[in-house]
Design an enzyme around this catalytic site. Structure first.
Site, PDB file in Angstrom:
ATOM      1  N   GLU A 195       0.819  -1.207   0.000  1.00  0.00           N
ATOM      2  CA  GLU A 195       0.000   0.000   0.000  1.00  0.00           C
ATOM      3  C   GLU A 195       0.855   1.260   0.000  1.00  0.00           C
ATOM      4  O   GLU A 195       0.585   2.212  -0.711  1.00  0.00           O
ATOM      5  CB  GLU A 195      -0.880   0.017   1.243  1.00  0.00           C
ATOM      6  CG  GLU A 195      -1.941  -1.025   1.248  1.00  0.00           C
ATOM      7  CD  GLU A 195      -3.091  -0.650   0.337  1.00  0.00           C
ATOM      8  OE1 GLU A 195      -3.234   0.540   0.018  1.00  0.00           O
ATOM      9  OE2 GLU A 195      -3.825  -1.558  -0.054  1.00  0.00           O
TER      10      GLU A 195
ATOM     11  N   ASP B 222       0.912   4.196  -2.973  1.00  0.00           N
ATOM     12  CA  ASP B 222       0.630   5.619  -2.746  1.00  0.00           C
ATOM     13  C   ASP B 222       1.735   6.505  -3.294  1.00  0.00           C
ATOM     14  O   ASP B 222       1.494   7.435  -4.058  1.00  0.00           O
ATOM     15  CB  ASP B 222       0.539   5.903  -1.244  1.00  0.00           C
ATOM     16  CG  ASP B 222      -0.760   5.436  -0.640  1.00  0.00           C
ATOM     17  OD1 ASP B 222      -1.599   4.918  -1.386  1.00  0.00           O
ATOM     18  OD2 ASP B 222      -0.906   5.593   0.581  1.00  0.00           O
TER      19      ASP B 222
ATOM     20  N   SER C 264      -7.621   2.975  -3.254  1.00  0.00           N
ATOM     21  CA  SER C 264      -6.367   3.502  -2.720  1.00  0.00           C
ATOM     22  C   SER C 264      -5.371   3.729  -3.850  1.00  0.00           C
ATOM     23  O   SER C 264      -4.349   4.380  -3.651  1.00  0.00           O
ATOM     24  CB  SER C 264      -5.773   2.566  -1.673  1.00  0.00           C
ATOM     25  OG  SER C 264      -5.495   1.314  -2.245  1.00  0.00           O
TER      26      SER C 264
END
Ligand SMILES: *[C@@H]1O[C@H](CO)[C@@H](O)[C@H](O)[C@H]1NC(C)=O
Ligand SMILES: *[C@@H]1O[C@H](CO)[C@@H](O)[C@H](O)[C@H]1NC(C)=O
Ligand SMILES: *[C@@H]1O[C@H](CO)[C@@H](O)[C@H](O)[C@H]1NC(C)=O
Ligand SMILES: *[C@@H]1O[C@H](CO)[C@@H](O)[C@H](O)[C@H]1NC(C)=O
Ligand SMILES: *[C@@H]1O[C@H](CO)[C@@H](O)[C@H](O)[C@H]1NC(C)=O
Ligand SMILES: *[C@@H]1O[C@H](CO)[C@@H](O)[C@H](O)[C@H]1NC(C)=O
Length: 578
Positions: free
Chosen positions: A282, A286, A486
């Site tokens: 994750e 990002d 995300s």
């Protein structure tokens, strides 16, 4: 946030309130205690165990703050862009002297001396032994929970504060909420393992085009010249739950995928501590995509500051934000929890923190979630949709997800069936979106039954971007099939940071809280700034009534993809006055 978790039944809470302590000082008696899947009770903590609790002091001036945000975020207002400094914000919201005095005396009476305040004086973070915390907050019983290498200290039983303190506190953080996990990636792997599953047919899993910076820049019409140019512009993403990025992964990602446009390959500043553990997927996602759409823009990563077992990582991020006078203008945050899993006091206070950020001119972009409309079983056995927070806060910009209609071509985007969207049960619909949402409700060909959603609530997402099949480099390896909102959120955040760059070059203020401007420009004939997504529906309850389908995309705003996906040149034209 997930089903199958243990919780203290409400009946037991009532019983506990009736038994030992009055619930008058129960600030969060509606906060369910749920141990998320994977976490296990490891036993009581010793009385001397060090805890770090966060006291949210009652603020003032929230009504005025709302009016300030309206004025500074509305392009038609003479106050547009006249943001507050952190000092001005403090003057507006700081607790009354009576509140500061009462809370200070209470803590000192219990020997709690090691406290840190924030620039706006509305939070206190204090260290104390568990035995002191249990006396301070009657009802609380601290226990240790573990999940793999992670450890958290929480109280399964509700806390109270003395009745005379209740008017001075919103809530105490560090007792009930577990660090929220982002499940997008797990889902991506599950999808990969279980074969490609999607609405409207299947496609072979052996080969896929996959989303890369080049695909995104082409889809959203970013040319090689559309990169940041100012050394003093910046953007940020936030990481929770021991997720770390590696500079080496970022460099490798840029080497492999960032061809044909100027970019940076290093994060300029990490606020908080970066662990030495392996890179989190994750965290890699990002940073790599924020720095590909917001190319050549200085980038910060907010990490957990000296993470403590009794810390709520999201709350810790809010404290950092309100304690730093100079922070990036744009923040991409892929964090969310079910609205119904959080106490009203907590929801309202976090929303107030979003409002504070908006008054300062910060653009906060949140992922809309990956469960479509979501689903919750009501006590009577009926189902209802399940909104996600902070996606449902009226003061953030919420980003949904799309996928290519033909996965082998860079073509039309349709709704990603996982794209989170819906209506808040807590926050009322803000005026900036009322006309657009009413139009949707009036014109949608088919709506779910009205008992499934609250048509008077804040509706989200506001816009969308691709959320399916991203390439990410993690621990030096390029991995395909990473999916979720995300992924779409940092992409949109980078685009917002690019527009800020152009505005700052002209001596204009940054965009700040985007939604009032976004809805206004879509309503007023700049429709080309966001490309409407009109096909596809998202997931919801698997029951006989809605049969797994939530809302569907339709012309104009809809609760699956908002207004649609960015078309950079038009968006820039609309948000950069000639
Ligand atoms: C806020 O910043 C000040 C000054 O940098 C620092 O002393 C204080 O400890 C910070 N507060 C928290 C809660 O970290
Ligand atoms: C890019 O911009 C052009 C010109 O404004 C427009 O026709 C086109 O639809 C946009 N999108 C793509 C993918 O080229
Ligand atoms: C990249 O940004 C720097 C300032 O941070 C600027 O000097 C440089 O010209 C930019 N590169 C391009 C290609 O615009
Ligand atoms: C950033 O730099 C530009 C150009 O040097 C300057 O005009 C602008 O005022 C600066 N902006 C901020 C927020 O410091
Ligand atoms: C469940 O839904 C049905 C159909 O909408 C309704 O008639 C019934 O009253 C609901 N039951 C409860 C307990 O709300
Ligand atoms: C619907 O949302 C409003 C806020 O917009 C709230 O006051 C109301 O309680 C909600 N209704 C339900 C049934 O949750």
């Amino acid at each position: 946030m997930a089903s199958g978790s243990r919780r203290v039944p409400p009946a037991l809470l009532l019983l506990l309130c009736a038994a030992a302590w009055s619930c008058a000082g129960g600030l969060e008696h509606d906060q369910p205690f749920r141990v998320p899947p994977g976490w296990q009770l490891a036993g009581a903590v010793s009385p001397g165990q060090e805890l770090q609790l966060t006291f949210a002091l009652r603020q003032r001036g929230l009504g005025r703050l709302a009016r300030v945000v309206d004025a500074v975020s509305d392009p038609l207002s003479p106050q547009y862009g006249k943001f507050l400094s952190l000092e001005q914000l403090r003057a507006l919201v700081q607790p009354s002297p009576g509140t500061l005095l009462a809370v200070g005396k209470w803590l000192r009476r219990h020997g709690v001396e090691r406290c840190h305040s924030v620039a706006t004086l509305d939070f206190l973070q204090c260290h104390m032994p568990a035995s002191v915390a249990e006396q301070l907050l009657p009802g609380a019983r601290f226990q240790r929970y573990v999940k793999g290498a992670l450890s958290a200290i929480r109280s399964p039983l509700p806390y109270t504060v003395p009745e005379e303190l209740a008017p001075h506190l919103d809530f105490v953080g560090g007792l009930h909420r577990f660090p929220a996990e982002r499940r997008e990636v797990a889902r991506a792997w599950a999808r990969q393992a279980g074969g490609q599953r999607r609405q409207g047919g299947t496609h072979p899993g052996s080969f896929h085009l996959g989303v890369t910076p080049a695909v995104l820049r082409q889809s959203y019409n970013l040319s090689a010249a559309d990169v940041g140019q100012l050394p003093n512009n910046s953007q940020a993403c936030a990481q929770f739950l021991e997720q770390y990025f590696h500079q080496a992964d970022l460099a490798e990602f840029m080497r492999l995928f960032a061809r044909g446009f100027a970019h940076r390959s290093r994060v300029d500043r990490v606020v908080g501590r970066q662990g030495a553990a392996g890179a989190g997927l994750e965290a890699s996602l990002d940073v790599q995509y924020l720095m590909s759409s917001g190319a050549n823009i200085s980038t910060w990563v907010f990490s957990n500051p000296g993470r403590h077992e009794s810390q709520e990582p999201f709350l810790a991020w809010l404290l950092l934000l309100t304690n730093l006078s100079s922070v990036p203008w744009v923040h991409s945050v892929s964090y969310g929890d079910d609205e119904d899993s959080l106490s009203r006091a907590y929801l309202r206070r976090v929303d107030a923190e979003m409002r504070k950020a908006a008054a300062r001119g910060l653009s906060l972009l949140f992922a809309s979630g990956d469960d479509g409309a979501g689903c919750r079983r009501l006590p009577g056995g009926n189902h209802t949709f399940r909104p996600s927070f902070p996606a449902s806060s009226p003061y953030v910009t919420t980003v949904g997800g799309t996928s290519f209609k033909n996965p082998f071509l860079v073509t039309t985007e349709v709704s990603d069936y996982i794209s989170g969207g819906g209506f808040s049960n807590v926050f009322t619909m803000p005026t900036y979106q009322a006309a657009a949402v009413r139009r949707f409700l009036r014109q949608a060909p088919k709506l779910p039954p009205s008992s499934y959603f609250n048509a008077s609530g804040r509706a989200y997402p506001d816009l969308a971007a691709l959320s399916d099949n991203y390439w990410v480099v993690t621990n030096r390896f390029p991995l395909p099939w990473v999916s979720g909102t995300s992924a779409s959120t940092p992409v949109v955040a980078g685009i917002v940071a690019l527009i800020n760059d152009r505005r700052l070059q002209r001596g204009l203020p940054p965009l700040g809280f985007l939604n009032p401007a976004l809805y206004r420009l879509q309503e007023s004939g700049h429709g080309a700034a966001l490309r409407d997504v009109t096909q596809g529906c998202h997931l919801s309850c698997l029951d006989g009534t809605v049969q797994g389908q939530g809302f569907c995309a339709s012309p104009g705003w809809d609760p699956v993809t908002g207004w649609g996906t960015p078309n950079f040149p038009e968006l820039l034209r609309a948000l950069l006055p000639p």
